[in-house]
Scaffold this motif. Structure first.
Motif, PDB file in Angstrom:
ATOM      1  N   ALA A 106       1.219  -1.255  -0.242  1.00 49.43           N
ATOM      2  CA  ALA A 106       0.089  -0.148  -0.030  1.00 49.43           C
ATOM      3  C   ALA A 106       0.829   0.573  -0.600  1.00 49.43           C
ATOM      4  O   ALA A 106       0.257   2.207  -0.495  1.00 49.43           O
ATOM      5  N   VAL A 107       2.172   0.783   0.728  1.00 52.31           N
ATOM      6  CA  VAL A 107       2.775   2.647   0.373  1.00 52.31           C
ATOM      7  C   VAL A 107       3.499   2.433  -0.324  1.00 52.31           C
ATOM      8  O   VAL A 107       3.641   3.418  -1.123  1.00 52.31           O
ATOM      9  N   MET A 108       4.037   1.562  -1.168  1.00 50.29           N
ATOM     10  CA  MET A 108       4.531   1.171  -2.705  1.00 50.29           C
ATOM     11  C   MET A 108       4.290   1.311  -4.013  1.00 50.29           C
ATOM     12  O   MET A 108       3.555   2.266  -4.994  1.00 50.29           O
ATOM     13  N   LEU A 109       2.807   1.072  -3.890  1.00 48.15           N
ATOM     14  CA  LEU A 109       1.911   1.375  -4.997  1.00 48.15           C
ATOM     15  C   LEU A 109       1.632   2.511  -5.602  1.00 48.15           C
ATOM     16  O   LEU A 109       1.707   2.689  -6.899  1.00 48.15           O
ATOM     17  N   PRO A 110       1.698   3.885  -4.902  1.00 46.37           N
ATOM     18  CA  PRO A 110       1.001   4.881  -5.435  1.00 46.37           C
ATOM     19  C   PRO A 110       2.069   5.355  -5.490  1.00 46.37           C
ATOM     20  O   PRO A 110       2.683   6.401  -6.639  1.00 46.37           O
ATOM     21  N   LEU A 111       3.714   4.857  -5.693  1.00 47.24           N
ATOM     22  CA  LEU A 111       4.907   5.621  -5.265  1.00 47.24           C
ATOM     23  C   LEU A 111       5.392   5.423  -6.548  1.00 47.24           C
ATOM     24  O   LEU A 111       5.694   6.095  -7.318  1.00 47.24           O
ATOM     25  N   PHE A 112       5.622   3.489  -7.054  1.00 48.49           N
ATOM     26  CA  PHE A 112       6.525   3.565  -8.538  1.00 48.49           C
ATOM     27  C   PHE A 112       5.353   2.441  -8.824  1.00 48.49           C
ATOM     28  O   PHE A 112       4.283   1.972  -8.465  1.00 48.49           O
ATOM     29  N   SER A 113       6.048   2.812 -10.321  1.00 53.25           N
ATOM     30  CA  SER A 113       5.342   1.437 -11.453  1.00 53.25           C
ATOM     31  C   SER A 113       6.500   0.632 -11.398  1.00 53.25           C
ATOM     32  O   SER A 113       7.419   1.053 -10.974  1.00 53.25           O
ATOM     33  N   TRP A 114       6.881  -0.494 -12.287  1.00 53.07           N
ATOM     34  CA  TRP A 114       7.701  -1.931 -12.080  1.00 53.07           C
ATOM     35  C   TRP A 114       7.516  -2.688 -13.195  1.00 53.07           C
ATOM     36  O   TRP A 114       6.566  -2.648 -13.406  1.00 53.07           O
ATOM     37  N   LYS A 115       8.556  -2.398 -14.204  1.00 53.48           N
ATOM     38  CA  LYS A 115       8.649  -3.898 -14.956  1.00 53.48           C
ATOM     39  C   LYS A 115       9.840  -5.293 -15.320  1.00 53.48           C
ATOM     40  O   LYS A 115      10.541  -3.853 -13.875  1.00 53.48           O
ATOM     41  N   LEU A 116       9.575  -5.881 -14.721  1.00 55.72           N
ATOM     42  CA  LEU A 116      10.781  -7.148 -14.943  1.00 55.72           C
ATOM     43  C   LEU A 116      12.687  -6.662 -16.387  1.00 55.72           C
ATOM     44  O   LEU A 116      12.038  -6.143 -16.409  1.00 55.72           O
ATOM     45  N   SER A 117      13.258  -6.521 -15.118  1.00 60.22           N
ATOM     46  CA  SER A 117      14.591  -6.346 -15.809  1.00 60.22           C
ATOM     47  C   SER A 117      14.890  -7.308 -16.883  1.00 60.22           C
ATOM     48  O   SER A 117      14.393  -9.084 -16.566  1.00 60.22           O
ATOM     49  N   THR A 118      15.485  -7.202 -17.583  1.00 62.94           N
ATOM     50  CA  THR A 118      15.267  -8.041 -19.175  1.00 62.94           C
ATOM     51  C   THR A 118      16.470  -9.278 -18.397  1.00 62.94           C
ATOM     52  O   THR A 118      16.959  -9.529 -18.404  1.00 62.94           O
ATOM     53  N   SER A 119      17.227  -8.763 -17.513  1.00 66.34           N
ATOM     54  CA  SER A 119      18.662  -9.866 -16.378  1.00 66.34           C
ATOM     55  C   SER A 119      17.886 -10.975 -15.696  1.00 66.34           C
ATOM     56  O   SER A 119      18.142 -11.559 -14.845  1.00 66.34           O
ATOM     57  N   TYR A 120      16.633 -11.033 -15.256  1.00 66.16           N
ATOM     58  CA  TYR A 120      15.890 -11.835 -14.543  1.00 66.16           C
ATOM     59  C   TYR A 120      16.208 -13.124 -15.085  1.00 66.16           C
ATOM     60  O   TYR A 120      15.761 -13.010 -16.525  1.00 66.16           O
TER      61      TYR A 120
END
Ligand code: HEM
Length: 500
Positions: free
Chosen positions: A461-475
């Protein structure tokens, strides 16, 4: 088809590479799930000289974990792993039950609720740190590492009342030591990994692993011993803010060692006598009487430190992974948080209203259960199901991760991320609560589950409004399926700041 012990240890991957270098390795979770789909739900397998019976059938699981639970102890190897010792997780029978009573009060929903503001504060400090690591608004971070630091900070402050454990340099040493410890333990229980150097003889390697476990256990015990001494010193000096204001788990377990009048006999009596008392009254009395040894004090403190951070970090890590793979669900979860937490202010009482986030967490626990296997040792011949005789001495493995992907229970979309299946709770999703075991079942069910779920919700709940994210190509996708579901090569994620 590779043998199950090879899949569990990861050794089958070496074979695949030799066969065809071009082929991408099948990850261990998929390999082990396919193994079960081919072998059926109940079969024997061996690891070294130990024979184990694997059971992934809910009615049989019910008999083992609930109906006949007194005929089973924790597997012997768990006690030998140096850190958990005679604490609540690893012990069994009459050594375990008074400890469970002692812990129950400290993990009561009311107690957990009182810790939510601390969890939210820890999440805010973590996201501030991550924000400072972003360049031009985005950056690649290993979220497994970040969540391990954050969950260690939370357990340090909520159970041990110390800032110290979450401090940057301390956290790195503790996480490093626990990770090495778990890798050694995995090898001891499931055999050497794919990287096993053939030049090194098996016996030599086993010796090396045992020494590694002993060294990490010694480091962790010394470290925790210092925290316990500091707390005892503060009790002796009578510092008001430490003695009266803070009555956390560490105080509870120290009290069970230091308080005169407590005895193991007294706790057992409290549990077994007084037939007119309710079970919760008996438990309360047993908790008041429970006496721990110095060794059990350390064992329990380390159990809570390990169980309290590694599993919740795993839950958060795989949830972030799933939301990265399913951006629409990431958006929906963010919208829900923005609706209930205007201006990014997360109030503790709001967490129970975040239904979508709750469903996402359950689906994450289904697909990537942080504890992928539950083990038991039969201590008394008994019958499970209509005709399966389990002899004393046999080890049982319940493959939770595989059970959670059984198509006969979860439907044809068992391998897919579909949080909506939990719209009507667990029974609505699978029709049988014994088919969903992220926290185990029966008397040994996880004592920290409310804490873990509240913490995971608070962090997201703290994180979602602040950041969006996707997997790195190095995953590289390699979930472990043995002791804890850690991502073998970390969880590199590209985190981007959301501009308001
Ligand atoms: C997502 C997070 C978590 C998961 C998936 C999880 C999972 C489990 C499972 C499956 C068991 C039962 C093992 C068995 O039957 O052999 C267990 C037991 C236990 N867990 Fe958790 N756990 C989590 C978080 C926590 C936290 C946060 C704590 C404490 C702060 C904790 C403390 C314990 C303890 C002390 C036991 C042993 C209980 C007993 O034997 O009486 N766990 N956990």
């Amino acid at each position: 088809m590779p043998a199950i012990d090879e899949v569990l240890s990861g050794r089958n991957r070496r074979v695949q590479k030799q066969d065809n270098d071009e082929v991408e390795d099948e990850d261990r979770l998929t390999a082990v799930t396919n193994c079960y789909r081919n072998h059926g739900s109940t079969f024997y397998f061996t690891v070294g000289r130990t024979v184990r019976l694997s059971i992934a059938d809910p009615p049989l699981i019910k008999d083992i974990l609930i109906a006949n639970s007194e005929s089973y102890s924790k597997p012997l190897h768990i006690r030998k792993l140096g850190v958990l010792g005679d604490g609540i997780f690893a012990s069994s029978g009459s050594t375990w039950s008074p400890q469970r009573s002692l812990f129950t009060g400290a993990f009561h929903t009311k107690e957990v609720k009182s810790k939510i503001p601390t969890m939210i504060d820890c999440a805010h400090s973590a996201v501030e740190k991550w924000s400072r690591e972003l360049n031009d608004g985005y950056s690649e971070l290993d979220m497994y590492q970040k969540f391990a630091e954050l969950t260690l900070d939370v357990i340090g402050k909520t159970a041990f009342g110390t800032e110290e454990i979450g401090g940057a340099s301390e956290a790195a040493s503790v996480i490093g030591s626990f990770n090495r410890y778990l890798l050694y333990c995995r090898e001891l229980v499931f055999g050497p990994p794919a990287t096993f150097p053939t030049s090194l003889r098996y016996v030599q390697r086993k010796h090396l692993v045992s020494r590694g476990i002993a060294a990490e256990a010694k480091w962790l015990r010394t470290y925790m011993g210092r925290i316990i001494s500091a707390r005892r010193n503060s009790h002796h000096s009578g510092a008001a803010e430490t003695v009266s204001d803070r009555h956390d788990l560490l105080d509870v377990i120290i009290g069970a060692v230091d308080n005169i009048g407590h005895s193991e006999e007294g706790a057992k009596k409290a549990l077994n006598e007084a037939p007119d008392q309710t079970i919760s009254e008996k438990r309360k009395r047993a908790a008041e009487m429970t006496r721990l040894t110095e060794k059990q004090l350390l064992d329990n403190a380390l159990t809570v430190l390990l169980a309290g951070h590694e599993t919740t970090a795993s839950l958060l890590t795989w949830t972030i992974y799933l939301l990265a793979k399913h951006p629409l669900w990431q958006k929906r979860a963010r919208a829900e948080v923005e609706e209930f937490c205007p201006g990014g202010v997360v109030e503790p009482q709001v967490l129970s209203h975040l239904k979508l986030l709750g469903m996402i967490l359950l689906e994450s626990l289904r697909l990537f259960p942080p504890v992928p296997l539950i083990g038991r040792m039969c201590i008394k011949d008994n019958k499970v199901g209509p005709d399966l005789l389990i002899p004393e001495g046999l080890e049982i493995v319940i493959p939770v991760a595989v059970l959670h992907r059984d198509r006969t229970i979860w439907g044809d979309n068992a391998d897919e991320f579909a949080p909506a299946r939990f719209g009507n709770g667990i029974s609505g999703a699978c029709g049988n609560p014994l088919a969903f075991l992220p926290f185990g079942a029966g008397p040994r069910t996880c004592i920290g589950q409310t804490l873990a779920l509240s913490e995971a919700k608070a962090v997201l709940a703290v994180m979602l409004p602040l950041f969006s994210w996707k997997l790195s190509t190095s995953y590289r996708h390699s979930p472990d399926v043995t002791l804890t579901m850690m991502p073998e090569f970390g969880m590199p994620v590209v985190l981007e700041k959301i501009e308001k």
